[in-house]
Design a protein around this motif. Sequence first.
Motif: not given
Length: 128
Positions: A112-124
């Motif tokens: 969860a703390p990793a930067p990739w946790a926002s990948v879906l948000l960026r894709l969206d």
Amino acid sequence: MREFRRPHLWLAIWLLMLAAVVVTSLLPARDLPPAPFDGVDKLEHFLAYALLSAYAVMLFARVRAQALAAAGLIALGVALEFAQGALTDSRQADSADALANALGALAGLMLAPAPWASVLLRLDRGHS
């Protein structure tokens, strides 16, 4: 959930992933491809639940929701093992599979703390 433009899409994908795990967990053994080597099924269990949990981390903004999703995945994994033993004639309940499921769910949550946790948000939002 995170502040998606298309929250229903991302939630639907996760629910389809969950449905795929349920269906494949209850398929007759003869309908599954043969394992290439002993123990590969434990790795498959671990990876499937890690992916489901990691996706939940990307889907839900709050740590509490992420932890509840992981706990729900652990419960699902245990329930499916019982269901295999009770509802199928070609599969059996396996505590090692349930453990692999649980460890996978926890591994996904730990990311969860990793930067990739926002990948879906960026894709969206249409960003890479």
